[in-house]
Write a protein that holds these residues in place. Structure first.
Motif, PDB file in Angstrom:
ATOM      1  N   LYS A  47      -7.823  -2.549  -1.498  1.00 45.20           N
ATOM      2  CA  LYS A  47      -8.075  -1.339  -0.705  1.00 45.20           C
ATOM      3  C   LYS A  47      -9.523  -0.873  -0.854  1.00 45.20           C
ATOM      4  CE  LYS A  47      -3.851   1.300  -0.901  1.00 45.20           C
ATOM      5  NZ  LYS A  47      -3.336   2.547  -1.451  1.00 45.20           N
TER       6      LYS A  47
ATOM      7  N   GLU B 106       2.302   8.806  -8.277  1.00 47.38           N
ATOM      8  CA  GLU B 106       2.564   9.091  -6.859  1.00 47.38           C
ATOM      9  C   GLU B 106       3.967   9.668  -6.707  1.00 47.38           C
ATOM     10  OE1 GLU B 106       1.388   5.924  -4.226  1.00 47.38           O
ATOM     11  OE2 GLU B 106      -0.341   5.458  -5.494  1.00 47.38           O
TER      12      GLU B 106
ATOM     13  N   ASP C 208      -3.050   6.182   1.243  1.00 50.98           N
ATOM     14  CA  ASP C 208      -1.687   5.836   0.849  1.00 50.98           C
ATOM     15  C   ASP C 208      -1.107   5.056   2.008  1.00 50.98           C
ATOM     16  OD1 ASP C 208       0.137   6.127  -1.464  1.00 50.98           O
ATOM     17  OD2 ASP C 208       1.519   6.652   0.141  1.00 50.98           O
ATOM     18  N   SER C 209      -0.629   3.876   1.709  1.00 47.26           N
ATOM     19  CA  SER C 209      -0.252   3.001   2.816  1.00 47.26           C
ATOM     20  C   SER C 209       0.928   2.144   2.422  1.00 47.26           C
ATOM     21  CB  SER C 209      -1.453   2.126   3.192  1.00 47.26           C
ATOM     22  OG  SER C 209      -2.022   1.559   2.039  1.00 47.26           O
ATOM     23  N   GLY C 210       1.466   1.456   3.393  1.00 42.92           N
ATOM     24  CA  GLY C 210       2.588   0.583   3.090  1.00 42.92           C
ATOM     25  C   GLY C 210       3.167  -0.044   4.335  1.00 42.92           C
TER      26      GLY C 210
ATOM     27  N   SER D 288       6.027   0.566  -1.265  1.00 39.26           N
ATOM     28  CA  SER D 288       5.494  -0.795  -1.034  1.00 39.26           C
ATOM     29  C   SER D 288       4.838  -1.381  -2.272  1.00 39.26           C
ATOM     30  CB  SER D 288       4.482  -0.781   0.120  1.00 39.26           C
ATOM     31  OG  SER D 288       5.146  -0.486   1.320  1.00 39.26           O
ATOM     32  N   ALA D 289       4.051  -0.580  -2.983  1.00 40.14           N
ATOM     33  CA  ALA D 289       3.376  -1.116  -4.176  1.00 40.14           C
ATOM     34  C   ALA D 289       4.423  -1.414  -5.256  1.00 40.14           C
ATOM     35  CB  ALA D 289       2.339  -0.122  -4.696  1.00 40.14           C
TER      36      ALA D 289
ATOM     37  N   PHE E 204       3.136  -9.618  -5.340  1.00 40.32           N
ATOM     38  CA  PHE E 204       3.517  -9.454  -3.935  1.00 40.32           C
ATOM     39  C   PHE E 204       4.238 -10.663  -3.364  1.00 40.32           C
ATOM     40  CE2 PHE E 204       0.849  -5.840  -4.577  1.00 40.32           C
ATOM     41  CZ  PHE E 204       1.696  -4.871  -4.063  1.00 40.32           C
TER      42      PHE E 204
ATOM     43  N   PHE F 108       2.712  -1.335   9.713  1.00 41.99           N
ATOM     44  CA  PHE F 108       1.916  -0.934   8.565  1.00 41.99           C
ATOM     45  C   PHE F 108       1.467   0.494   8.849  1.00 41.99           C
ATOM     46  CE2 PHE F 108       0.384  -5.339   7.092  1.00 41.99           C
ATOM     47  CZ  PHE F 108       0.919  -5.202   5.822  1.00 41.99           C
TER      48      PHE F 108
ATOM     49  N   PHE G 171      -4.508  -8.847   1.375  1.00 37.01           N
ATOM     50  CA  PHE G 171      -3.812  -8.508   0.130  1.00 37.01           C
ATOM     51  C   PHE G 171      -2.401  -8.053   0.479  1.00 37.01           C
ATOM     52  CE2 PHE G 171      -3.779  -3.806   0.210  1.00 37.01           C
ATOM     53  CZ  PHE G 171      -4.687  -3.565   1.228  1.00 37.01           C
ATOM     54  N   GLY G 172      -1.643  -7.720  -0.562  1.00 33.50           N
ATOM     55  CA  GLY G 172      -0.299  -7.156  -0.368  1.00 33.50           C
ATOM     56  C   GLY G 172       0.566  -8.003   0.559  1.00 33.50           C
ATOM     57  N   TYR G 173       1.115  -7.353   1.574  1.00 34.30           N
ATOM     58  CA  TYR G 173       2.078  -7.995   2.477  1.00 34.30           C
ATOM     59  C   TYR G 173       1.411  -8.711   3.666  1.00 34.30           C
ATOM     60  CZ  TYR G 173       5.436  -5.023  -0.023  1.00 34.30           C
ATOM     61  OH  TYR G 173       6.200  -4.411  -0.988  1.00 34.30           O
ATOM     62  N   ASP G 174       0.092  -8.849   3.657  1.00 38.93           N
ATOM     63  CA  ASP G 174      -0.605  -9.466   4.792  1.00 38.93           C
ATOM     64  C   ASP G 174      -0.038 -10.832   5.201  1.00 38.93           C
ATOM     65  OD1 ASP G 174      -2.344  -7.425   5.417  1.00 38.93           O
ATOM     66  OD2 ASP G 174      -3.976  -8.184   4.179  1.00 38.93           O
TER      67      ASP G 174
ATOM     68  N   LYS H 257      -9.192  -8.123  11.219  1.00 41.21           N
ATOM     69  CA  LYS H 257      -8.221  -7.166  10.658  1.00 41.21           C
ATOM     70  C   LYS H 257      -8.798  -5.743  10.727  1.00 41.21           C
ATOM     71  CE  LYS H 257      -5.494  -5.789   6.633  1.00 41.21           C
ATOM     72  NZ  LYS H 257      -5.213  -5.869   5.211  1.00 41.21           N
TER      73      LYS H 257
ATOM     74  N   HIS I 155      -3.893  -0.748  10.615  1.00 40.22           N
ATOM     75  CA  HIS I 155      -3.484   0.634  10.374  1.00 40.22           C
ATOM     76  C   HIS I 155      -4.611   1.420   9.699  1.00 40.22           C
ATOM     77  CE1 HIS I 155      -2.781  -2.071   7.114  1.00 40.22           C
ATOM     78  NE2 HIS I 155      -2.303  -1.184   6.276  1.00 40.22           N
ATOM     79  N   ARG I 156      -5.330   0.749   8.775  1.00 38.19           N
ATOM     80  CA  ARG I 156      -6.427   1.403   8.060  1.00 38.19           C
ATOM     81  C   ARG I 156      -7.577   1.682   9.032  1.00 38.19           C
ATOM     82  NH1 ARG I 156      -5.779  -1.657   4.267  1.00 38.19           N
ATOM     83  NH2 ARG I 156      -4.405  -0.220   3.182  1.00 38.19           N
TER      84      ARG I 156
HETATM   85  P1  IMP Z   1      -0.215   2.565  -2.453  1.00 42.52           P
HETATM   86  O1  IMP Z   1      -0.745   3.180  -1.182  1.00 42.52           O
HETATM   87  O2  IMP Z   1      -1.266   2.438  -3.487  1.00 42.52           O
HETATM   88  O3  IMP Z   1       1.028   3.234  -2.898  1.00 42.52           O
HETATM   89  O4  IMP Z   1       0.154   1.051  -2.148  1.00 42.52           O
HETATM   90  C1  IMP Z   1       0.257   0.546  -0.886  1.00 42.52           C
HETATM   91  C2  IMP Z   1       0.823  -0.846  -0.911  1.00 42.52           C
HETATM   92  O5  IMP Z   1       1.151  -1.156   0.453  1.00 42.52           O
HETATM   93  C3  IMP Z   1      -0.159  -1.918  -1.341  1.00 42.52           C
HETATM   94  O6  IMP Z   1      -0.051  -2.219  -2.697  1.00 42.52           O
HETATM   95  C4  IMP Z   1       0.246  -3.100  -0.479  1.00 42.52           C
HETATM   96  O7  IMP Z   1       1.300  -3.762  -1.067  1.00 42.52           O
HETATM   97  C5  IMP Z   1       0.776  -2.451   0.785  1.00 42.52           C
HETATM   98  N1  IMP Z   1      -0.298  -2.414   1.800  1.00 42.52           N
HETATM   99  C6  IMP Z   1      -1.017  -1.339   2.203  1.00 42.52           C
HETATM  100  N2  IMP Z   1      -1.950  -1.705   3.093  1.00 42.52           N
HETATM  101  C7  IMP Z   1      -1.837  -3.027   3.249  1.00 42.52           C
HETATM  102  C8  IMP Z   1      -2.545  -3.976   4.018  1.00 42.52           C
HETATM  103  O8  IMP Z   1      -3.519  -3.697   4.732  1.00 42.52           O
HETATM  104  N3  IMP Z   1      -2.121  -5.241   3.908  1.00 42.52           N
HETATM  105  C9  IMP Z   1      -1.070  -5.610   3.133  1.00 42.52           C
HETATM  106  N4  IMP Z   1      -0.391  -4.787   2.372  1.00 42.52           N
HETATM  107  C10 IMP Z   1      -0.767  -3.486   2.424  1.00 42.52           C
END
Ligand code: IMP
Length: 202
Positions: free
Chosen positions: A21, A49, A77-79, A93-94, A103, A126, A160-163, A183, A188-189
């Protein structure tokens, strides 16, 4: 029309300890002449959180960092929200990555839970909520989304994450296969970021 506070400072804390992030936010901010420093670099504590919405969590993280650093702070904060799973993993999500933030495990769980559902709806979104907070407690909050589908198996090494399991509407590649610039143009970001830039950096 809502009045927004303009960002006129030269330094900004990115209130995140997630390197993926922090990298994306720094890239999105790179065209502004702002000295970006992360919460990790300043050794700021990572608040728990405890919110029940993306907005509540973004606001508590931004405010905690702005107060601790005495600088404006930006939190994300995302997911991933999967329609057939009633929006899960969503704000968790995290946490689906477990203590080791694995992940591969989280993506496997999303796919497995989808397979237990009767229909074939694999639609997901997302969500990214950005909050800009100032040390005096003022906050500006923006929500961005991108729609798509969950694919399996995972594809791609970027992001990263669920990409690796998220394919945006109209695309044939996952977010982990496309170029970071691509991307950043549609995520979403990027959506939340554009709203924040128009409101506070314009
Ligand atoms: P938090 O906002 O720190 O609670 O965590 C958000 C979680 O959502 C991340 O650890 C990822 O697993 C997932 N996430 C958020 N944004 C993205 C993204 O752009 N790509 C993939 N996974 C995402």
């Amino acid at each position: 029309m809502t009045e927004h506070r303009r960002f006129s400072e030269s330094r900004l804390v990115v209130a995140s300890h997630n390197p993926g992030k922090v990298r994306e936010i720094s890239e999105l901010l790179s065209k502004f002449s702002i000295d970006v420093v992360s919460a990790g670099e300043l050794n700021l504590p990572e608040p728990e959180e405890t919110g029940l919405t993306f907005e509540a969590n973004a606001e508590l993280k931004a405010l905690a960092a702005a107060t601790a650093a005495n600088l404006p702070a930006l939190a994300d904060d995302s997911g991933l929200s999967v329609f057939a799973l009633n929006g899960a993993p969503g704000i968790y999500s995290a946490r689906w990555g477990g203590p080791g933030k694995d992940f591969n495990l989280a993506m496997k769980r999303v796919n497995e839970e989808l397979e237990t559902k009767s229909g074939d709806d694999r639609s997901a979104e997302f969500v990214c909520v950005l909050t800009l907070a100032w040390p005096d407690g003022h906050m500006e909050t923006f929500r961005g989304t991108v729609q798509g589908d969950i694919v399996w198996p995972q594809k791609g090494e970027r992001g990263f994450g669920y990409d690796p399991i998220f394919q945006a509407e109209g695309m044939t590649q996952t977010f982990a296969e496309i170029e970071p610039t691509e991307k950043h143009a549609m995520s979403h970001r990027a959506d939340a970021f554009k709203q924040m830039v128009d409101a506070c950096f314009g």
